[in-house]
Design an enzyme around this catalytic site. Sequence first.
Site, PDB file in Angstrom:
ATOM      1  N   HIS A   1       0.827  -1.203   0.000  1.00 14.38           N
ATOM      2  CA  HIS A   1       0.000   0.000   0.000  1.00 14.38           C
ATOM      3  C   HIS A   1       0.865   1.258   0.000  1.00 14.38           C
ATOM      4  O   HIS A   1       1.986   1.267   0.516  1.00 14.38           O
ATOM      5  CB  HIS A   1      -0.935   0.008   1.213  1.00 14.38           C
ATOM      6  CG  HIS A   1      -0.207   0.042   2.525  1.00 14.38           C
ATOM      7  ND1 HIS A   1       0.305   1.199   3.067  1.00 14.38           N
ATOM      8  CD2 HIS A   1       0.097  -0.944   3.401  1.00 14.38           C
ATOM      9  CE1 HIS A   1       0.891   0.932   4.210  1.00 14.38           C
ATOM     10  NE2 HIS A   1       0.787  -0.372   4.440  1.00 14.38           N
TER      11      HIS A   1
ATOM     12  N   GLU B   1      -1.675  -6.755   7.394  1.00  8.87           N
ATOM     13  CA  GLU B   1      -0.344  -6.482   7.926  1.00  8.87           C
ATOM     14  C   GLU B   1      -0.088  -7.327   9.172  1.00  8.87           C
ATOM     15  O   GLU B   1      -1.033  -7.819   9.812  1.00  8.87           O
ATOM     16  CB  GLU B   1      -0.233  -4.979   8.255  1.00  8.87           C
ATOM     17  CG  GLU B   1       1.066  -4.526   8.921  1.00  8.87           C
ATOM     18  CD  GLU B   1       2.301  -4.808   8.075  1.00  8.87           C
ATOM     19  OE1 GLU B   1       2.585  -5.996   7.834  1.00  8.87           O
ATOM     20  OE2 GLU B   1       2.988  -3.854   7.690  1.00  8.87           O
TER      21      GLU B   1
END
EC number: 5.4.2.11
Length: 230
Positions: free
Chosen positions: A9, A87
């Site tokens: 990202h 994550e």
Amino acid sequence: MVKLVFARHGESEWNKANLFTGWADVDLSEKGTQQAIDAGKLIKEAGIEFDLAFTSVLKRAIKTTNLALEAADQLWVPVEKSWRLNERHYGGLTGLNKAEAAAEFGDEQVHIWRRSYDTLPPEMAKDHEHSAHTDRRYAHLDDSVIPDAENLKVTLERALPFWEDKIAPALKDGKNVFVGAHGNSIRALVKHIKQLSDDEIMDVEIPNFPPLVFELDENLNIVKEYYLEA
């Protein structure tokens, strides 16, 4: 030959503020939004065409995926979201400024928490504002599998079933795949793909930009690995 493209990202608001993010659902910064668009432009310039895409259930990765696919003129490509691509969960460090954490716990301890393959950070309290236990997006999961802290080893164990059940079969079926995810979930999968040792993966960094490309043969052996460049 198939292509697997990993896009971490773009910069998030907490990246910008130097905070531990983990599973906190933080948005992209203005810079991060542009990085995602630029990633898509590089993909278009490289002539890479996707058959499907995967991302996490965190907005910074979802938005990066959508923005990149749109800029690549491939917004129609099917996207599947999974918590397994989230994550790494930073536990009780979530929301802390990295410099302040170093001041509180010591540089060496924080470095070990961040970079050790198998050392866990402190667990997040169940009543923490960013606890996943009360987050509706994880309501379908057994509470026992929702983490309170993760290291890279646990992150890989969590992501690997998704690789084996979804990503690898698509690649073996001749499909080009886009994965919009996070620094550590991508590192975990890269460790598996490249068969890196626990020590070797510690030196691997995944930048917010540009995307990382693997060209793979029918057995998913690496033929070529590179970052896209303008």
